[in-house]
Design a protein around this motif. Sequence first.
Motif, mmCIF file in Angstrom:
data_model
loop_
_atom_site.group_PDB
_atom_site.id
_atom_site.type_symbol
_atom_site.label_atom_id
_atom_site.label_comp_id
_atom_site.label_asym_id
_atom_site.label_seq_id
_atom_site.Cartn_x
_atom_site.Cartn_y
_atom_site.Cartn_z
ATOM 1 N N ALA A 32 0.864 -1.186 0.000
ATOM 2 C CA ALA A 32 0.000 0.000 0.000
ATOM 3 C C ALA A 32 0.895 1.229 0.000
ATOM 4 N N VAL A 33 0.775 2.038 -1.035
ATOM 5 C CA VAL A 33 1.558 3.275 -1.109
ATOM 6 C C VAL A 33 0.732 4.382 -0.466
ATOM 7 N N THR A 34 1.217 4.852 0.679
ATOM 8 C CA THR A 34 0.407 5.735 1.535
ATOM 9 C C THR A 34 0.847 7.199 1.442
ATOM 10 N N LYS A 35 1.601 7.535 0.384
ATOM 11 C CA LYS A 35 2.174 8.889 0.312
ATOM 12 C C LYS A 35 1.126 9.992 0.229
ATOM 13 N N TYR A 36 -0.064 9.686 -0.271
ATOM 14 C CA TYR A 36 -1.101 10.721 -0.401
ATOM 15 C C TYR A 36 -2.163 10.629 0.681
ATOM 16 N N GLU A 55 6.428 4.265 0.981
ATOM 17 C CA GLU A 55 6.433 5.731 0.969
ATOM 18 C C GLU A 55 7.590 6.184 0.096
ATOM 19 N N ASN A 56 7.426 7.334 -0.553
ATOM 20 C CA ASN A 56 8.485 7.793 -1.450
ATOM 21 C C ASN A 56 9.223 9.021 -0.930
ATOM 22 N N ARG A 57 8.778 9.548 0.218
ATOM 23 C CA ARG A 57 9.449 10.730 0.774
ATOM 24 C C ARG A 57 9.924 10.425 2.177
ATOM 25 N N PHE A 76 10.830 1.742 1.080
ATOM 26 C CA PHE A 76 11.120 3.089 0.597
ATOM 27 C C PHE A 76 11.200 3.014 -0.926
ATOM 28 N N ILE A 77 10.250 3.698 -1.594
ATOM 29 C CA ILE A 77 10.095 3.496 -3.038
ATOM 30 C C ILE A 77 10.492 4.716 -3.859
ATOM 31 N N GLY A 78 10.900 5.808 -3.184
ATOM 32 C CA GLY A 78 11.232 7.025 -3.928
ATOM 33 C C GLY A 78 12.735 7.221 -4.040
ATOM 34 N N LEU A 155 14.709 -6.322 -8.694
ATOM 35 C CA LEU A 155 14.722 -5.151 -9.563
ATOM 36 C C LEU A 155 13.381 -4.427 -9.475
ATOM 37 N N MET A 156 13.419 -3.143 -9.737
ATOM 38 C CA MET A 156 12.194 -2.326 -9.728
ATOM 39 C C MET A 156 12.163 -1.484 -10.994
ATOM 40 N N THR A 157 10.962 -1.299 -11.525
ATOM 41 C CA THR A 157 10.826 -0.325 -12.613
ATOM 42 C C THR A 157 9.460 0.342 -12.559
ATOM 43 N N MET A 158 9.350 1.441 -13.274
ATOM 44 C CA MET A 158 8.075 2.128 -13.467
ATOM 45 C C MET A 158 7.788 2.148 -14.962
ATOM 46 N N ALA A 159 6.579 1.738 -15.317
ATOM 47 C CA ALA A 159 6.193 1.769 -16.731
ATOM 48 C C ALA A 159 5.856 3.203 -17.110
ATOM 49 N N GLY A 198 4.359 -2.505 -11.291
ATOM 50 C CA GLY A 198 2.910 -2.436 -11.297
ATOM 51 C C GLY A 198 2.401 -1.448 -10.271
ATOM 52 N N MET A 199 1.563 -0.507 -10.746
ATOM 53 C CA MET A 199 0.939 0.508 -9.906
ATOM 54 C C MET A 199 -0.564 0.458 -10.195
ATOM 55 N N SER A 200 -1.298 1.474 -9.730
ATOM 56 C CA SER A 200 -2.761 1.418 -9.853
ATOM 57 C C SER A 200 -3.246 1.065 -11.259
ATOM 58 N N ASN A 201 -2.610 1.640 -12.263
ATOM 59 C CA ASN A 201 -3.150 1.498 -13.620
ATOM 60 C C ASN A 201 -2.641 0.287 -14.390
ATOM 61 N N VAL A 214 3.687 -5.474 -5.973
ATOM 62 C CA VAL A 214 2.997 -4.405 -6.686
ATOM 63 C C VAL A 214 2.841 -3.235 -5.716
ATOM 64 N N ARG A 215 3.039 -2.013 -6.232
ATOM 65 C CA ARG A 215 3.026 -0.811 -5.385
ATOM 66 C C ARG A 215 1.783 -0.005 -5.740
ATOM 67 N N ILE A 216 0.764 -0.068 -4.897
ATOM 68 C CA ILE A 216 -0.508 0.534 -5.289
ATOM 69 C C ILE A 216 -0.941 1.607 -4.299
ATOM 70 N N GLY A 217 -1.152 2.789 -4.838
ATOM 71 C CA GLY A 217 -1.589 3.920 -4.031
ATOM 72 C C GLY A 217 -3.037 4.263 -4.303
ATOM 73 N N THR A 218 -3.255 5.058 -5.366
ATOM 74 C CA THR A 218 -4.554 5.655 -5.640
ATOM 75 C C THR A 218 -5.721 4.676 -5.605
ATOM 76 N N SER A 219 -5.621 3.551 -6.271
ATOM 77 C CA SER A 219 -6.798 2.679 -6.363
ATOM 78 C C SER A 219 -6.987 1.828 -5.115
HETATM 79 C C1 LIG Z 1 3.200 6.952 -6.002
HETATM 80 C C2 LIG Z 1 3.944 5.752 -6.409
HETATM 81 C C3 LIG Z 1 3.280 4.529 -6.639
HETATM 82 C C4 LIG Z 1 1.777 4.370 -6.549
HETATM 83 O O1 LIG Z 1 1.145 5.044 -7.589
HETATM 84 P P1 LIG Z 1 -0.427 4.907 -7.869
HETATM 85 O O2 LIG Z 1 -0.559 5.174 -9.321
HETATM 86 O O3 LIG Z 1 -1.103 5.918 -7.015
HETATM 87 O O4 LIG Z 1 -0.839 3.505 -7.534
HETATM 88 C C5 LIG Z 1 4.061 3.434 -6.979
HETATM 89 N N1 LIG Z 1 5.408 3.517 -7.090
HETATM 90 C C6 LIG Z 1 6.071 4.660 -6.884
HETATM 91 C C7 LIG Z 1 7.560 4.684 -7.022
HETATM 92 C C8 LIG Z 1 5.374 5.819 -6.534
HETATM 93 O O5 LIG Z 1 6.048 6.960 -6.323
#
Ligand SMILES: *Cc1c(COP(=O)(O)O)cnc(C)c1O
Length: 225
Positions: A32-36, A55-57, A76-78, A155-159, A198-201, A214-219
């Motif tokens: 659960a990404v709780t940054k917001y 959390e990313n901060r 720590f994901i940021g 490993l980690m990546t963002m699409a 993998g994130m919300s979308n 999987v790192r999911i915040g918004t959804s």
């Molecule tokens: C904010 C964040 C997420 C979560 O993003 P959502 O689209 O809200 O699920 C995942 N990974 C990283 C590195 C982020 O900064």
Amino acid sequence: MSVAENAKLIRNRIAEACDRSGRNANEVKLIAVTKYVSDQTTREALEAGIRHIGENRLVGFLNKRKKFNEQAIWHFIGTLQSRKVKEVIDDIDYLHSLDRLSLAKEIEKRAEHRVQCLVQVNVSGEGSKHGVAENEAVSFIEKLADFKSIEVVGLMTMAPHITDKAAIRSVFRRLRLLAETVSGKNWAHAPCKELSMGMSNDYEIAVEEGATFVRIGTSLVGKEL
Ligand SMILES: *Cc1c(COP(=O)(O)O)cnc(C)c1O
């Protein structure tokens, strides 16, 4: 919907993605990404049975960790600035953003324990994204053998933020192939079994392609702050 309802829906979708790809759903850990969101919403996530918080901060991470400490595993994901390492490194269970030797050196200097790290790879090649270039990742990880405080667990990546699902899938697939290359080296410092993607979308595609985190915040917890 409540966090508990969101969590149930997401877990179902993860299970379905596992079925489609012949995987076992318990290989996939939901962060659960709780940054917001507030502490109250974070508490709801924990009450819904979520055990991984991301959390990313720095400030958000330390605040939440202080409040909910032993109730979760802390990711720590940021981007982590080298000069901030000493404030936070021993509170991090998994660092998802190791992307440069200067950061590795600082971790080596400051960490009291071995840190489970994921190397962030910029597979999509977008200039705006952090991470080691795809074609430099293996040699970067080889160099990390010199750092006794670092274990490369994955490993980690963002699409990229695009709607082309095939392109997103290809980013995740390339990360998995890269992880297989690294784990095939049998380096003691780099078992490289975890794939944070993998994130919300896009988490269902990520799970089909092998995500273990999987790192999911918004959804999952929404956006309040
Ligand atoms: C904010 C964040 C997420 C979560 O993003 P959502 O689209 O809200 O699920 C995942 N990974 C990283 C590195 C982020 O900064």
